[in-house]
Design a protein around this motif. Structure first.
Motif, PDB file in Angstrom:
ATOM      1  N   SER A  67       0.874  -1.176  -0.109  1.00 28.62           N
ATOM      2  CA  SER A  67      -0.127  -0.082  -0.045  1.00 28.62           C
ATOM      3  C   SER A  67       0.800   1.401  -0.108  1.00 28.62           C
ATOM      4  CB  SER A  67      -0.936   0.003   1.224  1.00 28.62           C
ATOM      5  OG  SER A  67      -0.111   0.155   2.404  1.00 28.62           O
ATOM      6  N   GLU A  68       0.296   2.305  -0.280  1.00 31.71           N
ATOM      7  CA  GLU A  68       0.925   3.596  -0.308  1.00 31.71           C
ATOM      8  C   GLU A  68       1.510   3.985   1.178  1.00 31.71           C
ATOM      9  OE1 GLU A  68      -0.100   8.217  -1.518  1.00 31.71           O
ATOM     10  OE2 GLU A  68      -0.552   6.613  -2.903  1.00 31.71           O
ATOM     11  N   ALA A  69       0.651   3.370   2.031  1.00 32.92           N
ATOM     12  CA  ALA A  69       1.094   3.853   3.602  1.00 32.92           C
ATOM     13  C   ALA A  69       2.470   2.949   3.773  1.00 32.92           C
ATOM     14  CB  ALA A  69      -0.004   3.667   4.345  1.00 32.92           C
ATOM     15  N   ASP A  70       2.281   1.948   3.348  1.00 40.89           N
ATOM     16  CA  ASP A  70       3.412   0.717   3.699  1.00 40.89           C
ATOM     17  C   ASP A  70       4.674   1.347   2.953  1.00 40.89           C
ATOM     18  OD1 ASP A  70       1.743  -0.759   5.726  1.00 40.89           O
ATOM     19  OD2 ASP A  70       1.281  -2.188   3.941  1.00 40.89           O
ATOM     20  N   PHE A  71       4.248   1.635   1.693  1.00 41.96           N
ATOM     21  CA  PHE A  71       5.551   2.424   1.073  1.00 41.96           C
ATOM     22  C   PHE A  71       6.170   3.483   1.712  1.00 41.96           C
ATOM     23  CE2 PHE A  71       7.013   5.257  -2.342  1.00 41.96           C
ATOM     24  CZ  PHE A  71       8.142   4.583  -2.709  1.00 41.96           C
ATOM     25  N   ALA A  72       5.529   4.299   2.167  1.00 45.22           N
ATOM     26  CA  ALA A  72       6.003   5.492   2.964  1.00 45.22           C
ATOM     27  C   ALA A  72       7.055   4.983   4.077  1.00 45.22           C
ATOM     28  CB  ALA A  72       4.941   6.419   3.215  1.00 45.22           C
ATOM     29  N   LYS A  73       6.443   4.122   4.726  1.00 51.77           N
ATOM     30  CA  LYS A  73       7.093   3.510   5.875  1.00 51.77           C
ATOM     31  C   LYS A  73       8.276   2.819   5.426  1.00 51.77           C
ATOM     32  CE  LYS A  73       2.889   2.964   8.629  1.00 51.77           C
ATOM     33  NZ  LYS A  73       1.849   1.854   9.446  1.00 51.77           N
ATOM     34  N   ARG A  74       8.349   2.069   4.285  1.00 56.67           N
ATOM     35  CA  ARG A  74       9.415   1.290   4.045  1.00 56.67           C
ATOM     36  C   ARG A  74      10.526   2.443   3.425  1.00 56.67           C
ATOM     37  NH1 ARG A  74      11.207  -0.442  -1.094  1.00 56.67           N
ATOM     38  NH2 ARG A  74       9.176  -0.360  -1.931  1.00 56.67           N
ATOM     39  N   CYS A  75      10.189   3.497   2.816  1.00 56.28           N
ATOM     40  CA  CYS A  75      11.182   4.387   2.654  1.00 56.28           C
ATOM     41  C   CYS A  75      11.894   5.040   3.421  1.00 56.28           C
ATOM     42  CB  CYS A  75      10.328   5.872   1.962  1.00 56.28           C
ATOM     43  SG  CYS A  75       9.853   5.323   0.190  1.00 56.28           S
ATOM     44  N   ALA A  76      11.099   5.192   4.812  1.00 56.35           N
ATOM     45  CA  ALA A  76      11.834   5.642   6.170  1.00 56.35           C
ATOM     46  C   ALA A  76      12.769   4.452   6.738  1.00 56.35           C
ATOM     47  CB  ALA A  76      10.862   5.870   7.216  1.00 56.35           C
ATOM     48  N   GLN A  77      12.283   3.470   6.581  1.00 56.92           N
ATOM     49  CA  GLN A  77      12.943   2.358   7.061  1.00 56.92           C
ATOM     50  C   GLN A  77      14.334   2.063   5.905  1.00 56.92           C
ATOM     51  OE1 GLN A  77      12.445   0.232   9.932  1.00 56.92           O
ATOM     52  NE2 GLN A  77      14.594  -0.215   9.629  1.00 56.92           N
ATOM     53  N   ASP A  78      14.429   2.077   4.877  1.00 57.72           N
ATOM     54  CA  ASP A  78      15.263   2.147   4.056  1.00 57.72           C
ATOM     55  C   ASP A  78      16.375   3.052   4.080  1.00 57.72           C
ATOM     56  OD1 ASP A  78      14.176   0.170   2.559  1.00 57.72           O
ATOM     57  OD2 ASP A  78      13.565   1.392   0.619  1.00 57.72           O
ATOM     58  N   LEU A  79      15.837   4.418   4.615  1.00 53.07           N
ATOM     59  CA  LEU A  79      16.859   5.367   5.089  1.00 53.07           C
ATOM     60  C   LEU A  79      17.533   5.013   6.523  1.00 53.07           C
ATOM     61  CD1 LEU A  79      17.996   8.225   4.962  1.00 53.07           C
ATOM     62  CD2 LEU A  79      15.753   9.064   6.218  1.00 53.07           C
ATOM     63  N   GLU A  80      16.833   4.428   7.344  1.00 48.80           N
ATOM     64  CA  GLU A  80      17.107   4.171   8.760  1.00 48.80           C
ATOM     65  C   GLU A  80      18.514   3.150   8.456  1.00 48.80           C
ATOM     66  OE1 GLU A  80      16.285   3.576  13.038  1.00 48.80           O
ATOM     67  OE2 GLU A  80      14.540   3.314  11.692  1.00 48.80           O
ATOM     68  N   ASP A  81      17.887   2.163   7.618  1.00 49.80           N
ATOM     69  CA  ASP A  81      18.980   0.984   7.462  1.00 49.80           C
ATOM     70  C   ASP A  81      20.184   1.370   6.814  1.00 49.80           C
ATOM     71  OD1 ASP A  81      17.024  -0.774   8.328  1.00 49.80           O
ATOM     72  OD2 ASP A  81      16.461  -1.692   6.512  1.00 49.80           O
ATOM     73  N   LEU A  82      20.275   2.483   5.902  1.00 43.67           N
ATOM     74  CA  LEU A  82      21.378   2.998   5.450  1.00 43.67           C
ATOM     75  C   LEU A  82      22.196   3.577   6.459  1.00 43.67           C
ATOM     76  CD1 LEU A  82      23.137   3.740   2.878  1.00 43.67           C
ATOM     77  CD2 LEU A  82      21.559   5.728   2.349  1.00 43.67           C
ATOM     78  N   ILE A  83      21.658   4.400   7.115  1.00 41.59           N
ATOM     79  CA  ILE A  83      22.025   5.011   8.199  1.00 41.59           C
ATOM     80  C   ILE A  83      23.047   4.064   9.113  1.00 41.59           C
ATOM     81  CG2 ILE A  83      21.893   6.638  10.490  1.00 41.59           C
ATOM     82  CD1 ILE A  83      19.589   7.855   8.758  1.00 41.59           C
ATOM     83  N   LEU A  84      22.087   2.939   9.359  1.00 49.41           N
ATOM     84  CA  LEU A  84      22.776   1.978  10.529  1.00 49.41           C
ATOM     85  C   LEU A  84      23.857   1.315   9.652  1.00 49.41           C
ATOM     86  CD1 LEU A  84      19.695   0.753  12.093  1.00 49.41           C
ATOM     87  CD2 LEU A  84      21.393   2.096  13.209  1.00 49.41           C
ATOM     88  N   ALA A  85      23.870   1.162   8.466  1.00 53.10           N
ATOM     89  CA  ALA A  85      25.078   0.209   7.686  1.00 53.10           C
ATOM     90  C   ALA A  85      26.143   1.100   7.689  1.00 53.10           C
ATOM     91  CB  ALA A  85      24.383  -0.231   6.417  1.00 53.10           C
ATOM     92  N   GLU A  86      26.017   2.440   7.647  1.00 50.54           N
ATOM     93  CA  GLU A  86      27.285   3.392   7.367  1.00 50.54           C
ATOM     94  C   GLU A  86      27.647   3.773   8.609  1.00 50.54           C
ATOM     95  OE1 GLU A  86      28.798   4.455   4.527  1.00 50.54           O
ATOM     96  OE2 GLU A  86      27.356   3.240   3.317  1.00 50.54           O
ATOM     97  N   GLY A  87      26.961   3.806   9.799  1.00 47.16           N
ATOM     98  CA  GLY A  87      27.286   4.135  11.116  1.00 47.16           C
ATOM     99  C   GLY A  87      26.704   5.524  11.355  1.00 47.16           C
ATOM    100  N   PRO A  88      25.615   5.659  12.157  1.00 49.04           N
ATOM    101  CA  PRO A  88      25.084   7.004  12.339  1.00 49.04           C
ATOM    102  C   PRO A  88      25.854   7.949  12.841  1.00 49.04           C
ATOM    103  CG  PRO A  88      23.663   5.232  13.554  1.00 49.04           C
ATOM    104  CD  PRO A  88      25.134   4.614  13.099  1.00 49.04           C
ATOM    105  N   GLU A  89      27.090   7.898  13.439  1.00 53.15           N
ATOM    106  CA  GLU A  89      28.173   8.722  13.768  1.00 53.15           C
ATOM    107  C   GLU A  89      28.755   9.407  12.542  1.00 53.15           C
ATOM    108  OE1 GLU A  89      30.439   5.314  13.150  1.00 53.15           O
ATOM    109  OE2 GLU A  89      28.395   5.588  14.208  1.00 53.15           O
ATOM    110  N   THR A  90      28.685   8.771  11.249  1.00 50.35           N
ATOM    111  CA  THR A  90      29.367   9.197  10.107  1.00 50.35           C
ATOM    112  C   THR A  90      28.389  10.167   9.318  1.00 50.35           C
ATOM    113  OG1 THR A  90      28.616   7.308   8.723  1.00 50.35           O
ATOM    114  CG2 THR A  90      30.750   7.230  10.063  1.00 50.35           C
ATOM    115  N   ILE A  91      27.072  10.218   9.508  1.00 52.40           N
ATOM    116  CA  ILE A  91      26.048  10.804   8.625  1.00 52.40           C
ATOM    117  C   ILE A  91      25.539  12.126   9.376  1.00 52.40           C
ATOM    118  CG2 ILE A  91      23.964  10.695   7.615  1.00 52.40           C
ATOM    119  CD1 ILE A  91      25.669   8.447   6.975  1.00 52.40           C
ATOM    120  N   ALA A  92      26.260  13.150   8.408  1.00 47.05           N
ATOM    121  CA  ALA A  92      26.003  14.556   8.843  1.00 47.05           C
ATOM    122  C   ALA A  92      24.797  15.380   8.454  1.00 47.05           C
ATOM    123  CB  ALA A  92      27.000  15.538   8.138  1.00 47.05           C
TER     124      ALA A  92
END
Length: 449
Positions: free
Chosen positions: A195-220
């Motif tokens: 659904s559109e609502a689930d897609f919006a949540k996945r976009c946010a999760q994709d962003l968080e997954d990228l942040i965690l994979a790179e290390g939050p302390e490295t993302i400005a």
């Protein structure tokens, strides 16, 4: 396009390299030479008039030929045609414009820094973000995230932020510190049954997954347009920003709202930040800031961004950055008059009044079998063409259709196969109907090619 040996078209091909053009093709076809403009219309050197359905480059809010802006430029040229803002010097127009932008800002902002284009504004934002990380003793916090299909400019840094392949190919971009996350385009990026609502949540999760994979302390920082422009007019799905912003807040990541296209009324509010209830730390502005009558852009930074930068400049003894034309007095004077016109004529109100008809006529283009989707908000939108049905190379159908639009008197822009509409904010009901009548006729003609 027939070119006489000494025509302006032939002379142009002989001396200019053009942006966003195939140079070899331009040698064969020549250029469209625009001679004058009035309201929502421009006229070429042969006397043919066009509806400027892109407001130039998403930018001429008050229309072409606005005498008040011409007069503002002339007055300032006579008084002080140029001065700079280096080394503790300044001038009245830059001060007044900075005050006005701080006053207009939809969230608390501390300082304004003037640049000359949206690209420069985003490039400078990235430099200042890195500078700030060093000031805070966080030298590892240098990575930034933007989005696939986002557009933030064409300098080395801003083109890296841009998430479009043709802005990277053969330029050795993007820079390694720049990462890209999921485009918020539901139709092309959704999973089966999502659904559109689930897609919006996945976009946010994709962003968080990228942040965690790179290390939050490295993302400005995270750079994003409220509504994507040159990537195809991508309107975020419901719930997208409500899901994304908490992720940034959770990890202490700065949010840069690129308002270069959305700013000054395009989405039905003065800023896209208001339309989507955003809380950016930095806003980048250009285009409709002066209706592009003069080249000018700006960054607005909040106190959380400013204070460490000020401390670092004091430690070093200088902020080693600047442009000759930053806050140019003529450009600033024109921008001030342009903002007065936007407010006095309630052009934001006109966007709200005209947008139902604009969006209705845009949606009506989907009746043509070439159109797979329409999308938009306020006075910006796009019709996506179904190039797969014709087994076309991506962009080929859009280019052919754009040529038909031009032949019939409408200037649009095809972003691959998405036909964009972004007229001056002064457009009337009759002019909206005129524009979309041409678009409908053009699509019917394109379907027969």
């Amino acid at each position: 396009m027939t070119q006489l040996p000494n025509s302006l078209e032939a002379r142009d091909v002989a001396v200019q390299l053009h942006s966003y053009a195939d140079a070899r093709k331009q040698e064969e076809t020549g250029s469209l030479v625009i001679d004058k403009g009035e309201g929502i219309y421009v006229t070429d050197i042969n006397g043919k008039r066009y509806i400027e359905g892109m407001a130039g480059l998403w930018s001429v809010a008050v229309g072409f030929g606005e005498k008040r802006l011409v007069d503002a430029a002339a007055r300032q040229m006579e008084k002080l045609p140029y001065y700079h803002t280096f080394t503790y010097k300044t001038h009245g127009p830059s001060i007044e414009l900075a005050e006005k932008l701080i006053e207009m800002a939809p969230v608390p902002m501390s300082k304004v820094y003037f640049t000359n284009s949206g690209s420069e504004a985003n490039d400078t934002a990235l430099k200042l973000i890195w500078y700030r990380s060093n000031a805070l003793g966080q030298p590892e916090r240098k990575k930034v995230i933007s989005r696939v299909r986002g557009y933030h400019g064409v300098t080395i840094a801003s083109a890296s932020l841009t998430g479009l392949p043709n802005n990277h190919r053969s330029f050795d971009l993007p820079l390694p510190q720049v990462l890209h996350t999921t485009s918020p385009h539901y139709r092309s990026q959704k999973k089966d049954g999502e659904s559109e609502a689930d897609f919006a949540k996945r976009c946010a999760q994709d962003l968080e997954d990228l942040i965690l994979a790179e290390g939050p302390e490295t993302i400005a920082a995270f750079f994003a347009e409220p509504v994507m422009g040159a990537g195809g007019v991508i309107v975020p799905p419901d719930g997208y920003w409500e899901a994304v912003q908490p992720v940034l807040e959770k990890y202490g990541i700065l949010f840069v709202a690129d308002e270069v296209i959305c700013g000054f009324g395009r989405t039905g509010n003065m800023f896209g930040t208001e339309t989507y209830n955003l809380q950016p730390d930095i806003m980048t502005l250009s285009k409709a800031l002066s209706s592009s009558y003069q080249p000018i852009s700006a960054l607005l930074i909040n106190d959380n961004v400013y204070q460490p930068i000020a401390d670092e400049s004091h430690k070093i003894g200088v902020l080693g950055h600047g442009y000759t034309g930053s806050g140019h007095p003529v450009a600033a004077a024109v921008a001030l008059e342009n903002l007065k016109i936007i407010e006095e004529r309630d052009l934001v109100g006109n966007v709200r009044t005209m947008s139902p008809l604009f969006q209705k006529r845009l949606a009506g283009l989907a009746q043509n079998p070439l159109v797979v989707e329409t999308r938009g908000i306020g006075l910006i939108g796009a019709a996506e063409l179904h190039h797969e049905a014709l087994a076309d190379t991506p962009g080929a159908l859009g280019a052919r259709t754009n040529a038909v639009f031009l032949e019939k008197g409408l200037i649009s822009r095809n972003m691959l196969d998405a036909m964009a509409f972004c007229p001056p904010l002064i457009i009337t009901e009759n002019q909206i109907n005129e524009m979309f009548d041409i678009a409908e006729d053009s699509l019917q003609a394109a379907a027969l090619l």
